[in-house]
Design a protein around this motif. Structure first.
Motif: not given
Length: 272
Positions: A60-73, A83-86
């Motif tokens: 899930l790390s690097g997903a294009d929508d943060l809502v897809a994360l199991s833990y949003l903190h 991760r998406r930027f680098l």
């Protein structure tokens, strides 16, 4: 209860957050949490108020929508954006209907006219996150339902608010076209530098930081741009260290927006 093998985020004075793996099961009432850092070192992390936040699965790390994360903190959001930027060289990420942008502090070839037309008529989610996708959604809703739309662009100094507003305006003027003279696009896009000449300042994060807020209203007729008006201009007065005399201020405005043919300014006419 935190099971052995689970991964958590712990605060770090250098990296802000560091990932660690639980090496011994934690039970309620334990004073410390036994962890192993990514470099292999062991750490007895003291539990003061609450357990550290859990890490998301690597898939899930690097997903294009943060809502897809199991833990949003906070650590999960920062890690995903980093991760998406680098790794993916991507500056835009969705968080539901919100678009998160990272300022790359360098020009990117993602704002050309062909990119604008690539997002035209597409739904959010069909293509990678982009400021053009949000502009297209607002434009489409306006045309379909005939109701006013708003784009709120916010962020700290140097985040790229002014640039994002320019790109959104460029999208509207390119897709909507103009019913007036052919230079309307240049006139709309040239409104920001005039205000920046009076409201910008150098900060620790940005040499040309906008110290003002503005509400720009872009007029449309039959989906075509007819013009733009700055309804509200709020200058951050705490940044103004010197108030020039009206004569000098008028002269400066005259240089930016000349109202008369070029020539010497006669005495007694500066305040007109």
């Amino acid at each position: 209860m935190s099971p052995q093998g689970a991964r958590v985020w712990i605060p770090d004075c250098i990296e802000v957050w560091r990932a660690a793996e639980i090496t011994r099961g934690y039970k309620e009432g334990d004073a410390v949490l036994h962890l192993r850092l990514e470099d292999g070192s062991a750490l007895a992390y003291p539990i003061e108020f609450q357990l550290p936040p859990l890490c998301n699965p690597d898939c899930l790390s690097g997903a294009d929508d943060l809502v897809a994360l199991s833990y949003l903190h906070e650590p999960a959001v920062l890690h995903s954006l980093r991760r998406r930027f680098l790794e993916a060289n991507t500056i835009y990420t969705y968080c539901g209907i919100v678009l998160v942008a990272i300022n790359p502090y360098q020009p990117l070839p993602i704002y050309e006219e062909e990119v604008i037309y690539a997002y035209s008529g597409r739904e959010i989610g069909d293509m990678d996150p982009h400021i053009f996708a949000l502009a297209e959604e607002a434009y489409k809703q306006m045309v379909r339902f005939g109701k006013n739309q708003s784009l709120i662009i916010s962020g700290e100094s140097g985040a790229g608010k002014t640039a994002s507003a320019k790109y959104a305006m460029r999208y509207f003027t390119t897709i909507g076209g103009c019913l007036c003279d052919s230079s309307m696009e240049e006139k709309v896009l040239a409104s920001s530098p005039v205000m920046e000449a009076f409201g910008n300042a150098k900060t620790t994060r940005n040499d040309n930081s906008s110290r003002f807020g503005k509400y720009i209203e872009i007029g449309f007729s039959q989906a075509h741009v007819t013009g733009a008006t700055i309804k509200t201009y709020l200058l951050e007065k705490s940044r103004v260290v010197l108030v020039p005399s009206p004569k000098h201020l008028t002269r400066r405005w005259g240089r930016v927006l000349p109202l008369h043919p070029p020539g010497p300014v006669r005495r007694g006419t500066e305040h007109r």
